[in-house]
Write an enzyme that holds these catalytic residues in place. Sequence first.
Site, mmCIF file in Angstrom:
data_model
loop_
_atom_site.group_PDB
_atom_site.id
_atom_site.type_symbol
_atom_site.label_atom_id
_atom_site.label_comp_id
_atom_site.label_asym_id
_atom_site.label_seq_id
_atom_site.Cartn_x
_atom_site.Cartn_y
_atom_site.Cartn_z
ATOM 1 N N ASP A 26 -106.693 -114.094 91.790
ATOM 2 C CA ASP A 26 -105.770 -112.966 91.807
ATOM 3 C C ASP A 26 -105.259 -112.734 90.397
ATOM 4 O OD1 ASP A 26 -104.083 -115.204 91.687
ATOM 5 O OD2 ASP A 26 -102.647 -114.432 93.140
ATOM 6 N N TYR A 56 -103.091 -112.200 86.812
ATOM 7 C CA TYR A 56 -102.088 -112.982 86.086
ATOM 8 C C TYR A 56 -100.688 -112.591 86.564
ATOM 9 C CZ TYR A 56 -105.829 -114.199 82.757
ATOM 10 O OH TYR A 56 -106.976 -114.675 82.169
ATOM 11 N N PHE A 98 -109.722 -112.413 84.720
ATOM 12 C CA PHE A 98 -109.654 -113.225 83.505
ATOM 13 C C PHE A 98 -109.288 -112.436 82.243
ATOM 14 C CE2 PHE A 98 -112.545 -115.643 86.292
ATOM 15 C CZ PHE A 98 -111.870 -116.857 86.324
ATOM 16 N N HIS A 121 -113.994 -124.684 88.090
ATOM 17 C CA HIS A 121 -113.166 -123.634 87.487
ATOM 18 C C HIS A 121 -112.911 -123.949 86.013
ATOM 19 C CE1 HIS A 121 -109.748 -120.901 86.890
ATOM 20 N NE2 HIS A 121 -110.222 -120.245 87.934
#
Length: 222
Positions: free
Chosen positions: A65, A67, A78, A187
């Site tokens: 989701d 920032y 990102f 990740h």
Amino acid sequence: MADFFDTDWAAPLVESLPDAYFEQLNTFLTNVYATETVYPARENVFAALENTPLAQIKVVILGQDPYINPGQAQGLSFSVPSDFPLPPSLRNIFQELADDLQVSAPVNGDLHPWARQGVLLLNAVLTVPAGKSNGHAGKIWEPFTDEVMRLVASQDQPVVFILWGKFAQKKAKLLVGPNNLILTAPHPSPLSAYRGFFGSKPFSQSNVFLQNHGVQTINWSL
């Protein structure tokens, strides 16, 4: 949502989702933006789809989701504005890019150049309340973004799906189609990047796959 309905995503998504879904989604967006601080800005909620037409997709990078801090979220997974410091996960992505492609690590976190080349920078949940990661998870977005993933995977064109971390990898079951490469790794967050994200070479693997299918490769340099 007007800009979304001007894209080539609109017709197939409207056809595949329940009749009342988009009315419910519009009501949700109207309510949350009126009653709380939400990121990204409302005009950027569908930025991933608006910047990367369905017909041009080559790579999908799935995030969780947006920032949660002011000014960071752009509607692209990102990505942050060029004048913002790099968040830790993006810094690790750029370190892997530099090692993988033997280039200098980017210093600019704005990923719009990737999006314009056919890299869909999709979050599974497209909005977030300020300061509350996953605050809108399970509310409205998952049917929409799951259908986006299914739709992309079912196309005839070759597509690379880059799934970093367990959350993204749960979506792999949606990716049924004729010409897909699915790349998985831990990740890129500082908590997990050293467990196999570094050295996973997603950028070169993507380009080799595209080149082998006669598709223009991605210029990952920013």
